[in-house]
Structure formats: structure tokens, C-alpha cells
Design an enzyme around this catalytic site. Structure first.
Site, mmCIF file in Angstrom:
data_model
loop_
_atom_site.group_PDB
_atom_site.id
_atom_site.type_symbol
_atom_site.label_atom_id
_atom_site.label_comp_id
_atom_site.label_asym_id
_atom_site.label_seq_id
_atom_site.Cartn_x
_atom_site.Cartn_y
_atom_site.Cartn_z
ATOM 1 N N ASP A 18 -60.871 5.595 41.899
ATOM 2 C CA ASP A 18 -60.525 7.024 41.830
ATOM 3 C C ASP A 18 -60.677 7.595 40.419
ATOM 4 O O ASP A 18 -61.142 8.724 40.241
ATOM 5 C CB ASP A 18 -59.087 7.253 42.327
ATOM 6 C CG ASP A 18 -59.044 7.412 43.852
ATOM 7 O OD1 ASP A 18 -60.067 7.121 44.506
ATOM 8 O OD2 ASP A 18 -57.989 7.826 44.368
ATOM 9 N N SER A 20 -51.531 19.715 52.190
ATOM 10 C CA SER A 20 -51.585 18.835 51.022
ATOM 11 C C SER A 20 -51.086 19.608 49.817
ATOM 12 O O SER A 20 -51.451 20.779 49.627
ATOM 13 C CB SER A 20 -53.025 18.368 50.777
ATOM 14 O OG SER A 20 -53.106 17.742 49.509
ATOM 15 N N ASP A 79 -46.825 8.382 49.934
ATOM 16 C CA ASP A 79 -47.622 7.164 49.721
ATOM 17 C C ASP A 79 -46.749 5.906 49.806
ATOM 18 O O ASP A 79 -47.062 4.952 50.524
ATOM 19 C CB ASP A 79 -48.332 7.210 48.360
ATOM 20 C CG ASP A 79 -49.383 8.319 48.304
ATOM 21 O OD1 ASP A 79 -49.619 8.973 49.347
ATOM 22 O OD2 ASP A 79 -49.971 8.528 47.228
ATOM 23 N N GLU A 101 -56.566 8.739 53.514
ATOM 24 C CA GLU A 101 -57.730 7.847 53.516
ATOM 25 C C GLU A 101 -58.207 7.520 54.930
ATOM 26 O O GLU A 101 -59.380 7.254 55.184
ATOM 27 C CB GLU A 101 -57.412 6.560 52.759
ATOM 28 C CG GLU A 101 -57.513 6.683 51.244
ATOM 29 C CD GLU A 101 -56.355 7.416 50.590
ATOM 30 O OE1 GLU A 101 -55.664 8.195 51.267
ATOM 31 O OE2 GLU A 101 -56.155 7.226 49.380
ATOM 32 N N HIS A 121 -56.843 1.621 50.802
ATOM 33 C CA HIS A 121 -56.165 0.690 49.885
ATOM 34 C C HIS A 121 -54.729 0.403 50.274
ATOM 35 O O HIS A 121 -54.262 -0.722 50.189
ATOM 36 C CB HIS A 121 -56.229 1.256 48.459
ATOM 37 C CG HIS A 121 -55.710 2.672 48.325
ATOM 38 N ND1 HIS A 121 -55.041 3.111 47.233
ATOM 39 C CD2 HIS A 121 -55.759 3.746 49.168
ATOM 40 C CE1 HIS A 121 -54.719 4.390 47.378
ATOM 41 N NE2 HIS A 121 -55.152 4.788 48.549
ATOM 42 N N ARG A 122 -54.023 1.447 50.719
ATOM 43 C CA ARG A 122 -52.596 1.223 51.004
ATOM 44 C C ARG A 122 -52.393 0.400 52.278
ATOM 45 O O ARG A 122 -51.405 -0.327 52.391
ATOM 46 C CB ARG A 122 -51.838 2.551 51.091
ATOM 47 C CG ARG A 122 -51.844 3.269 49.769
ATOM 48 C CD ARG A 122 -50.788 4.317 49.584
ATOM 49 N NE ARG A 122 -51.201 5.152 48.473
ATOM 50 C CZ ARG A 122 -51.110 4.810 47.189
ATOM 51 N NH1 ARG A 122 -50.625 3.638 46.847
ATOM 52 N NH2 ARG A 122 -51.534 5.629 46.248
ATOM 53 N N GLY A 132 -60.552 -37.264 55.003
ATOM 54 C CA GLY A 132 -61.101 -38.611 54.935
ATOM 55 C C GLY A 132 -62.024 -38.874 56.108
ATOM 56 O O GLY A 132 -62.078 -38.084 57.055
ATOM 57 N N PRO A 133 -62.738 -39.988 56.053
ATOM 58 C CA PRO A 133 -63.691 -40.297 57.108
ATOM 59 C C PRO A 133 -62.995 -40.759 58.390
ATOM 60 O O PRO A 133 -61.787 -40.990 58.397
ATOM 61 C CB PRO A 133 -64.518 -41.426 56.501
ATOM 62 C CG PRO A 133 -63.605 -42.078 55.515
ATOM 63 C CD PRO A 133 -62.730 -40.992 54.986
ATOM 64 N N ALA A 141 -61.484 -42.728 61.373
ATOM 65 C CA ALA A 141 -60.728 -43.975 61.511
ATOM 66 C C ALA A 141 -60.158 -44.492 60.183
ATOM 67 O O ALA A 141 -59.897 -45.667 60.028
ATOM 68 C CB ALA A 141 -61.584 -45.064 62.161
ATOM 69 N N GLY A 201 -57.306 -43.661 59.243
ATOM 70 C CA GLY A 201 -55.862 -43.700 59.450
ATOM 71 C C GLY A 201 -55.205 -42.411 59.021
ATOM 72 O O GLY A 201 -53.984 -42.287 59.018
#
Ligand code: S3P
Ligand code: PEP
Length: 643
Positions: free
Chosen positions: A49, A169, A315, A343, A386-387, A434-435, A437, A439
Site C-alpha cells: 500500500d 467509507s 479493521d 479488500e 491481508h487481514r 528410515g528405510p 523394516a 524398526g
């Protein structure tokens, strides 16, 4: 569309230095440009703005120099813009569009003023009517009553009385008042209809006074600019912090414990939105205030609903609508018809998005009524407002959520979400990757139980997707259709069971075939994208342990603890072999080892979220460890990381 996933938050506290006030910044810039002399403006808001206003002033030939920090030097043009013909683009900045329309209509010259599409839906007719009474030559380039506008040179009838409506306004009255000193004659403005957003007129009058023009007033009805009024630079002007921006942080303190302290605006402010603090106090929040700071903390007994006329804080009142989700009872915000022409149609947008979260909302022409409920995760649309984005960030104290198009905050607060992260604490995540099996599933489930956290078996989501695809007769390689299945997966995780489409799944997702299916569908980017937010939404209070292959890298990159759990392929194959035999299933160790090696290869080679140890992950090799030892190690790390 860009989005930001906000984790469940558990507490808020800290201090925020606020960015400059939008309303003050744009008024000061315009008056400094119209004034005689140079003005140094300190702490100006840096946002869309104010950039629109600065760009416009540069286009109009005003000398505008950036100094260090957020300071600017404006070389005033003494009421006559050097460039007499120009086309200006003012984005969606009401504080640039309305006052510049008034100033340019009275300053003479040939100007076209445009904005974004939404600006062209925001009314300006009442201001144009006022300017026409003074002889201003203003034409509508598209729809009557709305921008874009064409302003042409005209003979301005100086002096006398102008009438302007004040019920759509307050920026129309602000625009006229700021422009009237350009006529040099005594001019009176009569306000027709009930003036809304009154405190913004106070800001206008205060800043005009700072530049040497004293407006005489009769309440909110009549304002007179005396003959011979002219703007003179006061030298240096400091811009206060933005009181509307303060509202989000005060609300965070009231919801998330606090205290959250905002600096740059307080009791001595000229901005009406500091009165948001009173509204929050009425909801039970503990508020403290100094000359230029405020702080809020949550009440011990919890927030309570309010029924408030919010016309004076249009606002900041939006912040109350989402704060209401954390208050006991039904909150009603009244006299907010202007929300519909900002807005976006903010009453409609607020109602629609609050309902997505499960709240009960009633809306009327000029009010909104919010009754809280158990919040559920949702993707919130922000309507380029934005708000909307900033207000809904508060919801993260009730549920993880997605904010669509979060960069729209740039209108007034470009680094809002960084500041949000700076004063909030998310529910912690222990990410175990992790891969196959290794655990990790067993370890993760036990760690979760020991910490009292929720548990996410992310692999199960991929297995469920593979199963659901198979049941629907969809090929695992059909990315688009598998992604659609993933997005719509009707799954429920129970204590020790999973329900898919309402039916218990049992071991159907634990077969080797479904492991292979999971690995295949998990390699499809659209499938991973579809499951992203779903996984994040598992992170609720008090915390989550998630296991998978991209918990630490993609799903929870900010997890305070990341563990990469692995073991040699041989040991993993043996563990898997034993599991299958115990279940009475037939298995072949050599085949299992080969399968695991292929799967490792696929998982680490895939282009999206490949399996790898993150730089900030702790390595736990369980080749020579029992489950108990592995669990204990992760618990030791967890307690360290979550301290
Ligand atoms: O004059 C100002 O700086 C403003 C006035 C208010 O608008 P309305 O008068 O249209 O309510 C407010 O919503 C806006 O963000 C800024
Ligand atoms: C209504 C707003 O903006 P504008 O200055 O564009 O009217 C706002 O910032 O909430």
C-alpha cells in the site's frame, strides 16, 4: 496456488516491534508531497500500500528519496504536482486511491487512476459527488460510482460548502479534508448520513495539524478548513506502529498464554484501532498499556464471548471474529457493513472460512455472529485480503490449518508470518525416518506412547492409497487417478486399527504386495502433494511422533527432533522374515533381502522426497540394538530436544 501450512500451536509469548501504520504512512506521504519544504519521514511502513503511494508520488514528479532504514525524504511541491498528465496504478490501497483522487481533482492536471480488479469494485461515488460540487471534472472510465477514474483540468469553485456522504467509507471525507487546503479559500464539509469509522478522521485531522493546517469541527457533522491554510513541512515525522497489525499479536497473547507485547503503539496513539485492546479486555484478556506499547495475556478462567458495536474499529474487529473461536459463548460483531466493500466482502469471506473449520456462523447485512466448535483442519482461502490471512493464523491454536495465498499479507505486513513464528510455539514433532523394516514403526509408536503424543504412521497412508487404488481398479502408475484417491481417502486411525471406507483394514495393508504398491504410489509427486496437508494435520496437541521417509525433510521440516533410523539390510531382512513367520506367513530370506535392497534403491533415487538422512537428523543405527535400546535412545533425545 501457494500455501502455508500452520502447525498446531501451543503457546505464545514475546515481543514484537510493529511495522509502521498504513493509515499514518500514506497520509504523511501525501501531505509531505503537497507541503512546502522537505520532510524526513521515519519508520514508514514498507508494504504494497505504501509502495503504491510512493510510486504515484514519483510519477507525479515529487522528489522521493529512500534514506537508510525505513526513512524517506520527500521534497514537497507546495501544492502543485510537477507532472500534469499521468496514469497512476494504485493497487488495492484505499488510503492511496481516495485521497489522491481528491488531491488530483483539485490540483488541476489530467490524470487516470486505476487499481486492481477489486479496487474497481470498491465504491468511490460519494467522493466524486463531493468533488463535482467543487467543480472537479471527474469521469468514470468503467462503471458509474467506481474506479477507474479520469480526472481532467477544471475550474475549481473555491470556498463554500461541500456535502459528502460518510456512511460508506470515511476515506471520502478524509480525501476531501486533505485536499481542501489546495483551494486556499474557507471551505466547509457537511457530512451526510452517519459517519462511519470515525477514529480515522481523527488521524486525518491530527496529521493535517502536524503539517500546519487546523481544521475546525462541529462534532462529526461539519468540518471547516480556514482560508489561507497551506501545508508546511514539520521537518521530521515519525510514523507510529500499526495498531491494526498489533491486534493479531495481542490476540495471540490472549489465546496462547502470553504475555505478548507489541511495541510502537500504545496509550498515546492517534490510531483508533488501539481500542481493540478494550474489546479484548472485555473478552477477559489481561491488558497492560504504556505510552507506546501494549501487552496481552490469557485470563486464567478463559476468554468469554462479547456482543460489540465495532464501527469504530472496522479493521481490528476482524481479529475478534477469529478470537471468538477461543471464547466461551457466541460473539456478535455489529455495525460492520463497511466490511462488505473492503479488500473483499469480508462478512461473507469470514463466514465461509469460519464454517470450513466447523464454527457456527450467522451473517447479516451488517453483523456477524460466531459460535465456536471443535475445530477441524481446513484449507483457508484468503481472497487477496491481508487481514483474512492474518486473522486466520490465530486459528492454529485450535487446529493445524492451511492458509492459501499467504503472501497477500504484503498489503500491510509483508513479514507477518515470520513475526508470527517468532512469538508462537508449535506442538512439537519427533520425526523418525528410515528405510523399510528398520524398526522405525515400532520405535515411533512406543516413543509416542511414552511421551503421550499422537502417532502418525505415514507409510500406512501410502499403503492405504495403494490398497484403495487396487480396490478401485486403478493402476498404481496412473498418477492423476491415484492422487485423486489419496486426496479423498476416507480413513480413520483407531487405537490399534485402521478403517478405510468405514471397514477395518486389518493386515490387508501389511502384505509384501502392498509394500511394493506403497513404494510405487509414493514415488508419484501428485500423490505426495495430496497427502502433505493430511499428514501435517496429525500434529495436534500435545505433540506428534511421525515415522516415514520424509517426515523430517518435507512434512515437518521444523521438527525439533529428527531421527534417521536404520540398520544393515541383512538385519532388516531377518527382522522382516521373523515377523512374517510369526504371523504364519511363508517367507524366503534371500527374496526378502533382494526386495529390501531394491526398495532402498527406489526410495533413495526417487526425484521427490528421496530417502536420505537430513543434515539436522540424528543417526540411530539399530543393527546391534534391541527395540528397547532404540526406544530409550530416542526418548533421551526427545527429552533433550523438547526441553
Ligand atoms: O482512512 C484510513 O486510513 C482507513 C479507513 C478505514 O476505512 P473505511 O473508512 O472505509 O471504513 C479502514 O478500514 C482502512 O483500512 C483505513
Ligand atoms: C480496508 C483496508 O484497506 P484500505 O486502506 O485499502 O481501505 C484494510 O487495510 O483493512
Amino acid at each position: 496456488m501457494e500455501f502455508l501450512d500452520l502447525s498446531q500451536q501451543i503457546s505464545a509469548g514475546g515481543t514484537v516491534r510493529l511495522p509502521g501504520s498504513k493509515s499514518i504512512s500514506n497520509r504523511v506521504l501525501l501531505l509531505a508531497a503537497l507541503a512546502e519544504g522537505e520532510t524526513e519521514v521515519r519508520d514508514l511502513l514498507a508494504s504494497d500500500d505504501t509502495e503504491r503511494m510512493l510510486d504515484a508520488l514519483k510519477t507525479l514528479g515529487v522528489g522521493v528519496d529512500a534514506l537508510a532504514g525505513e526513512s524517506w525524504r520527500i521534497k514537497g511541491c507546495g501544492g502543485r504536482f510537477p507532472v500534469r498528465q499521468a496514469e497512476l496504478f494504485l493497487g488495492n490501497a484505499g488510503t492511496a486511491f481516495r485521497p489522491l483522487t481528491a488531491a488530483l481533482a483539485l490540483a488541476g492536471g489530467d490524470y487516470v487512476l486505476r487499481g486492481v480488479a477489486r479496487m474497481h469494485e470498491r465504491p468511490i461515488g460519494d467522493l466524486v459527488d463531493g468533488l463535482r460540487q467543487l467543480g472537479g471534472n471527474v469521469t468514470y472510465l468503467a462503471n458509474d460510482g467506481f474506479p477507474p477514474l479520469h480526472l481532467k483540468p477544471a475550474t475549481i469553485r473555491a470556498g463554500g460548502t461541500v456535502q459528502v456522504r460518510g456512511d460508506v467509507s470515511s476515506q471520502f471525507l478524509t480525501g476531501l479534508l486533505m485536499a481542501l487546503p489546495l483551494t486556499g479559500e474557507t471551505a466547509t464539509v457537511d457530512v451526510i448520513g452517519e459517519l462511519i469509522s470515525k477514529p480515522y478522521i481523527e488521524i486525518t485531522l491530527a496529521i493535517m495539524a502536524r503539517f500546519g493546517v487546523q481544521v475546525q469541527r462541529e462534532g462529526w457533522q461539519r468540518f471547516t478548513v480556514p482560508a489561507g491554510s497551506r501545508y508546511v513541512s514539520p521537518g521530521t515525522v515519525y510514523v507510529e506502529g500499526d495498531a491494526s497489525s498489533a491486534s493479531y499479536f495481542l490476540a495471540l497473547g490472549a489465546i496462547g498464554g502470553g504475555p505478548v507485547r507489541v511495541e510502537g503503539v500504545g496509550r498515546d496513539s492517534i490510531q483508533g484501532d488501539v481500542r481493540f485492546a478494550e474489546a479484548l479486555a472485555q473478552m477477559g484478556a489481561e491488558i497492560e498499556m504504556g505510552p507506546n506499547w501494549m501487552a496481552a495475556r490469557a485470563p486464567k478462567s478463559g476468554l468469554v464471548a462479547v456482543d460489540l458495536d465495532c464501527n469504530h474499529i472496522p479493521d481490528a474487529a476482524m481479529t475478534l471474529a477469529t478470537t471468538a473461536l477461543f471464547a466461551k459463548g457466541t460473539t456478535t460483531l455489529r455495525n460492520i457493513a463497511s466490511w462488505r466493500v473492503k479488500e473483499t466482502d469480508r462478512i461473507a469471506a469470514m463466514a465461509t472460512e469460519l464454517r470450513k473449520l466447523g464454527a457456527v456462523v450467522e451473517e447479516g447485512e451488517d453483523f456477524i455472529r460466531v459460535t465456536p466448535a471443535d475445530l477441524k483442519p481446513a484449507a483457508i482461502d484468503t481472497y487477496d485480503d491481508h487481514r483474512m490471512a492474518m486473522c486466520f493464523s490465530l486459528v492454529a491454536f485450535g487446529t493445524p490449518l492451511r492458509i492459501n495465498d499467504p503472501k497477500c499479507v504484503a498489503k500491510t505486513f509483508p513479514d507477518y508470518f515470520e513475526r508470527f513464528a517468532g512469538v508462537t510455539q508449535a506442538a512439537p514433532v519427533v520425526a523418525i525416518d528410515g528405510p523399510s523394516a528398520s524398526g522405525k514403526g515400532t520405535v515411533a509408536a512406543r516413543v509416542a506412547a511414552a511421551l503421550g503424543f499422537a502417532y502418525l504412521d505415514s507409510g500406512a497412508l501410502y499403503r492405504l492409497t495403494a490398497l484403495a487404488a487396487q480396490r478401485a481398479g486403478v493402476d498404481w502408475a496412473d498418477e492423476e487417478r491415484v492422487a485423486a484417491i489419496a486426496a479423498a481417502l476416507d480413513v480413520e486411525f483407531l487405537e490399534n486399527e485402521i478403517r478405510l471406507d468405514g471397514q477395518l483394514v486389518g493386515d490387508a495393508i501389511r502384505t509384501e504386495a502392498m509394500s511394493a504398491g506403497a513404494s510405487k504410489v509414493a514415488a508419484l509427486p501428485a500423490v505426495r502433494e495430496a497427502l502433505l496437508f493430511r499428514q501435517r494435520a496429525f500434529n495436534t496437541k500435545p505433540g506428534l511422533v511421525g515415522d516415514g521417509r520424509d517426515m523430517g525433510s518435507v512434512i515437518f521440516p521444523h521438527a525439533p527432533l529428527k531421527v534417521f533410523l536404520t540398520a544393515s539390510a541383512e538385519v532388516r531382512a531377518e527382522r522382516r522374515y521373523k515377523q512374517l513367520i510369526e504371523k504364519g506367513l511363508s517367507a524366503n530370506l534371500t527374496d526378502l533381502l533382494l526386495d529390501l535392497q531394491q526398495r532402498d534403491e527406489r526410495d533413495s533415487q526417487r526425484s521427490v522426497a528421496p530417502l536420505r538422512q537430513e543434515r539436522d537428523a540424528k543417526l540411530l543405527d539399530t543393527t546391534g540394538l534391541t527395540i528397547e535400546q532404540a526406544v530409550d535412545q530416542v526418548l533421551v533425545w526427545s527429552r533433550e530436544a523438547l526441553k
